[in-house]
Design a protein around this motif. Structure first.
Motif, mmCIF file in Angstrom:
data_model
loop_
_atom_site.group_PDB
_atom_site.id
_atom_site.type_symbol
_atom_site.label_atom_id
_atom_site.label_comp_id
_atom_site.label_asym_id
_atom_site.label_seq_id
_atom_site.Cartn_x
_atom_site.Cartn_y
_atom_site.Cartn_z
ATOM 1 N N ASN A 35 0.839 -1.202 0.000
ATOM 2 C CA ASN A 35 0.000 0.000 0.000
ATOM 3 C C ASN A 35 0.872 1.250 0.000
ATOM 4 O O ASN A 35 1.581 1.501 -0.949
ATOM 5 C CB ASN A 35 -0.988 -0.003 1.154
ATOM 6 C CG ASN A 35 -2.055 -1.062 0.998
ATOM 7 O OD1 ASN A 35 -2.380 -1.466 -0.110
ATOM 8 N ND2 ASN A 35 -2.603 -1.510 2.109
ATOM 9 N N SER A 36 0.853 1.995 1.076
ATOM 10 C CA SER A 36 1.570 3.270 1.092
ATOM 11 C C SER A 36 2.820 3.244 1.957
ATOM 12 O O SER A 36 3.365 4.286 2.302
ATOM 13 C CB SER A 36 0.630 4.373 1.583
ATOM 14 O OG SER A 36 0.211 4.094 2.906
ATOM 15 N N VAL A 37 3.322 2.072 2.324
ATOM 16 C CA VAL A 37 4.530 1.952 3.136
ATOM 17 C C VAL A 37 5.530 1.094 2.375
ATOM 18 O O VAL A 37 5.182 0.031 1.864
ATOM 19 C CB VAL A 37 4.228 1.316 4.519
ATOM 20 C CG1 VAL A 37 5.493 1.226 5.351
ATOM 21 C CG2 VAL A 37 3.169 2.107 5.260
ATOM 22 N N GLY A 38 6.777 1.572 2.291
ATOM 23 C CA GLY A 38 7.799 0.820 1.568
ATOM 24 C C GLY A 38 9.160 0.953 2.212
ATOM 25 O O GLY A 38 9.452 1.937 2.887
ATOM 26 N N ASP A 52 1.600 9.918 5.139
ATOM 27 C CA ASP A 52 1.301 10.478 6.456
ATOM 28 C C ASP A 52 -0.203 10.641 6.627
ATOM 29 O O ASP A 52 -0.832 11.442 5.940
ATOM 30 C CB ASP A 52 2.014 11.822 6.616
ATOM 31 C CG ASP A 52 1.905 12.376 8.029
ATOM 32 O OD1 ASP A 52 1.295 11.712 8.898
ATOM 33 O OD2 ASP A 52 2.440 13.475 8.267
ATOM 34 N N LEU A 53 -0.773 9.869 7.544
ATOM 35 C CA LEU A 53 -2.203 9.947 7.817
ATOM 36 C C LEU A 53 -2.531 11.031 8.830
ATOM 37 O O LEU A 53 -3.701 11.287 9.105
ATOM 38 C CB LEU A 53 -2.710 8.596 8.341
ATOM 39 C CG LEU A 53 -2.512 7.408 7.408
ATOM 40 C CD1 LEU A 53 -3.037 6.138 8.058
ATOM 41 C CD2 LEU A 53 -3.178 7.643 6.072
ATOM 42 N N ASN A 54 -1.512 11.675 9.375
ATOM 43 C CA ASN A 54 -1.709 12.694 10.400
ATOM 44 C C ASN A 54 -1.944 14.083 9.796
ATOM 45 O O ASN A 54 -2.134 15.027 10.533
ATOM 46 C CB ASN A 54 -0.494 12.722 11.342
ATOM 47 C CG ASN A 54 -0.824 13.288 12.697
ATOM 48 O OD1 ASN A 54 -1.924 13.109 13.197
ATOM 49 N ND2 ASN A 54 0.127 13.965 13.297
ATOM 50 N N PHE A 61 3.815 12.460 1.848
ATOM 51 C CA PHE A 61 4.616 11.268 2.102
ATOM 52 C C PHE A 61 5.815 11.665 2.934
ATOM 53 O O PHE A 61 6.427 12.702 2.690
ATOM 54 C CB PHE A 61 5.066 10.615 0.794
ATOM 55 C CG PHE A 61 3.967 9.857 0.111
ATOM 56 C CD1 PHE A 61 3.824 8.494 0.304
ATOM 57 C CD2 PHE A 61 3.056 10.505 -0.703
ATOM 58 C CE1 PHE A 61 2.802 7.791 -0.303
ATOM 59 C CE2 PHE A 61 2.036 9.813 -1.319
ATOM 60 C CZ PHE A 61 1.902 8.452 -1.123
ATOM 61 N N ARG A 62 6.136 10.863 3.910
ATOM 62 C CA ARG A 62 7.271 11.125 4.789
ATOM 63 C C ARG A 62 8.189 9.906 4.763
ATOM 64 O O ARG A 62 7.809 8.828 4.320
ATOM 65 C CB ARG A 62 6.795 11.385 6.208
ATOM 66 C CG ARG A 62 5.832 12.553 6.314
ATOM 67 C CD ARG A 62 6.027 13.287 7.610
ATOM 68 N NE ARG A 62 5.013 14.294 7.804
ATOM 69 C CZ ARG A 62 5.129 15.547 7.395
ATOM 70 N NH1 ARG A 62 6.190 15.929 6.751
ATOM 71 N NH2 ARG A 62 4.173 16.420 7.634
ATOM 72 N N SER A 63 9.383 10.092 5.285
ATOM 73 C CA SER A 63 10.325 8.978 5.341
ATOM 74 C C SER A 63 11.288 9.171 6.499
ATOM 75 O O SER A 63 11.483 10.286 6.992
ATOM 76 C CB SER A 63 11.101 8.878 4.027
ATOM 77 O OG SER A 63 11.901 10.017 3.842
ATOM 78 N N PHE A 64 11.861 8.074 6.933
ATOM 79 C CA PHE A 64 12.956 8.120 7.889
ATOM 80 C C PHE A 64 13.999 7.111 7.443
ATOM 81 O O PHE A 64 13.678 6.099 6.835
ATOM 82 C CB PHE A 64 12.486 7.882 9.332
ATOM 83 C CG PHE A 64 11.725 6.616 9.566
ATOM 84 C CD1 PHE A 64 12.371 5.447 9.933
ATOM 85 C CD2 PHE A 64 10.346 6.592 9.438
ATOM 86 C CE1 PHE A 64 11.666 4.285 10.165
ATOM 87 C CE2 PHE A 64 9.626 5.429 9.677
ATOM 88 C CZ PHE A 64 10.292 4.269 10.041
ATOM 89 N N LYS A 129 2.335 9.904 10.950
ATOM 90 C CA LYS A 129 1.843 8.581 11.322
ATOM 91 C C LYS A 129 1.572 7.767 10.066
ATOM 92 O O LYS A 129 0.961 8.262 9.123
ATOM 93 C CB LYS A 129 0.550 8.684 12.134
ATOM 94 C CG LYS A 129 0.748 9.307 13.499
ATOM 95 C CD LYS A 129 -0.543 9.330 14.279
ATOM 96 C CE LYS A 129 -0.321 9.915 15.658
ATOM 97 N NZ LYS A 129 -1.562 9.926 16.441
ATOM 98 N N SER A 130 2.025 6.519 10.095
ATOM 99 C CA SER A 130 1.759 5.605 8.980
ATOM 100 C C SER A 130 0.414 4.919 9.202
ATOM 101 O O SER A 130 -0.203 5.060 10.259
ATOM 102 C CB SER A 130 2.861 4.557 8.874
ATOM 103 O OG SER A 130 2.738 3.617 9.916
#
Length: 186
Positions: A35-38, A52-54, A61-64, A129-130
């Motif tokens: 889905n939206s996480v990779g 980011d659902l927050n 889209f965010r990343s770390f 938040k994912s």
């Protein structure tokens, strides 16, 4: 005549600064995505991207990122999957070089799930938040379902392999840990 020369000079000056420059294509290797996480790999850096659902804008889209120094990718996977077996009472807090990540466990429709909560630049004001992920989705993201988890420990380039072999300290270095003396993470 002066105006025409001045006009050509200005046009020539603008065209010099507006040239297109081709940059080196840094390749990202996709380890897994659901889905939206990779999870992606670039050399020895691993990045988790998520929607980011927050935020009210669903296109955020965010990343770390983190490096796989001591088997950190495998360690993160084990930490997450252990939380499915024994759900922690509170969030598990992880400090990365640039961010703070919390693993938030919750049961959705009777099934244990995990959510990444990111404090961007270690600032509690900016939170991403994912989506909630099931065990099956985590396996897919970390490449356990498609066999790409073997890419965790592969070296980045042939140059690094040759440099390690020709180094005089490589033969006197202590052997790598086989995983029996891992420290417990909290």
């Amino acid at each position: 005549m002066r105006k025409i020369i001045l006009l050509f000079t200005c046009m020539f000056g603008i065209s010099v600064f507006s040239q297109i420059k081709v940059l080196k294509n840094e390749s990202l290797v996709e380890i897994g995505k659901d889905n939206s996480v990779g999870l992606y790999k670039k050399e020895n850096n691993f990045t988790i991207n998520y929607q980011d659902l927050n935020t009210s804008n669903l296109n955020t889209f965010r990343s770390f990122s983190f490096q796989n120094l001591n088997g950190d990718v495998s360690g993160l996977y084990e930490l997450i999957t252990n939380g499915f077996i024994n759900t922690p009472e509170s969030n598990i807090v992880l400090e990365l070089p640039n961010d703070i990540i919390e693993l938030h466990y919750e049961k959705n429709y009777g099934q244990p799930t995990v959510q990444f909560i990111q404090y961007i630049n270690k600032n509690k004001k900016y939170v991403g938040k994912s989506q909630f992920l099931t065990r099956k989705q985590v396996d897919k993201i970390f490449g356990k379902a498609n066999g790409k988890s073997a890419l965790y420990d592969k070296p980045a380039t042939m140059h690094n392999i040759n440099a390690a072999k020709s180094s005089s300290t490589a033969s006197t270095a202590a052997p790598a840990s086989n995983g029996k003396d891992k420290k417990a993470r909290k």
